[in-house]
Design a protein around this motif. Structure first.
Motif, mmCIF file in Angstrom:
data_model
loop_
_atom_site.group_PDB
_atom_site.id
_atom_site.type_symbol
_atom_site.label_atom_id
_atom_site.label_comp_id
_atom_site.label_asym_id
_atom_site.label_seq_id
_atom_site.Cartn_x
_atom_site.Cartn_y
_atom_site.Cartn_z
ATOM 1 N N GLU A 1 19.251 27.049 9.564
ATOM 2 C CA GLU A 1 20.327 27.864 8.986
ATOM 3 C C GLU A 1 19.956 28.360 7.590
ATOM 4 O O GLU A 1 19.354 27.639 6.806
ATOM 5 N N LYS A 2 20.344 29.587 7.306
ATOM 6 C CA LYS A 2 20.117 30.152 5.978
ATOM 7 C C LYS A 2 21.153 29.571 5.023
ATOM 8 O O LYS A 2 22.320 29.434 5.369
ATOM 9 N N ILE A 3 20.697 29.207 3.820
ATOM 10 C CA ILE A 3 21.621 28.694 2.815
ATOM 11 C C ILE A 3 21.814 29.762 1.737
ATOM 12 O O ILE A 3 21.024 30.700 1.651
ATOM 13 N N PRO A 4 22.863 29.640 0.942
ATOM 14 C CA PRO A 4 23.141 30.670 -0.072
ATOM 15 C C PRO A 4 21.965 30.854 -1.029
ATOM 16 O O PRO A 4 21.213 29.913 -1.297
ATOM 17 N N SER A 5 21.855 32.064 -1.548
ATOM 18 C CA SER A 5 20.804 32.330 -2.535
ATOM 19 C C SER A 5 21.095 31.530 -3.792
ATOM 20 O O SER A 5 22.210 31.055 -4.017
ATOM 21 N N VAL A 6 20.084 31.374 -4.613
ATOM 22 C CA VAL A 6 20.228 30.661 -5.878
ATOM 23 C C VAL A 6 21.358 31.282 -6.696
ATOM 24 O O VAL A 6 22.252 30.593 -7.193
ATOM 25 N N ARG A 7 21.323 32.580 -6.809
ATOM 26 C CA ARG A 7 22.330 33.284 -7.612
ATOM 27 C C ARG A 7 23.733 33.103 -7.033
ATOM 28 O O ARG A 7 24.691 32.851 -7.763
#
Length: 130
Positions: A40-46
């Motif tokens: 699963e993709k996780i939120p970007s750092v920003r």
């Protein structure tokens, strides 16, 4: 204590504790519990930094540690994803369980309990939770 839901992850941030460790521990825990799927993709750092109202460098540091652990992988131009290697997640899950047991036993020992007493208490209080 601040709470935030970012994607499928829920964070509780206590500003009196090191933020990097909280982000790292909470993501590790979510992965170990299966709250975040393999691959699963996780939120970007920003995105995560904005949602938690913390410095992006703090999130970056946690993400780098997750990648060193083999729990995430960064795909250039696509983002950061949870590993697809179930054995890596199982290893982290095992490590978290061992750490929790060690902390529990240390606390019980500091209260003057010895292993037979601890086992009896566990059977009395938690034995029916199987």
């Amino acid at each position: 204590m601040n709470e935030a839901q970012v994607g499928r992850m829920r964070f509780r941030i206590d500003l009196s504790q090191p933020l990097y460790e909280q982000v790292l521990d909470q993501i590790r825990s979510s992965i170990a519990k299966g709250e975040i799927d393999l691959g699963e993709k996780i939120p970007s750092v920003r995105e995560l930094a904005q949602a938690l109202k913390i410095n992006p460098n703090t999130v970056m540091r946690a993400y780098q540690e997750l990648e060193r652990d083999g729990l995430t992988e960064t795909r250039r131009g696509q983002g950061t994803f949870i590993t697809t290697k179930a054995e890596q997640v199982q290893t982290i899950r095992q490590n978290l369980a061992e750490k929790a047991i060690e902390e529990f036993l240390n606390k019980m020992n500091s209260l003057g309990y010895h292993l037979p007493d601890i086992q009896a208490l566990i059977e009395e209080k938690g034995g029916s939770r199987r």
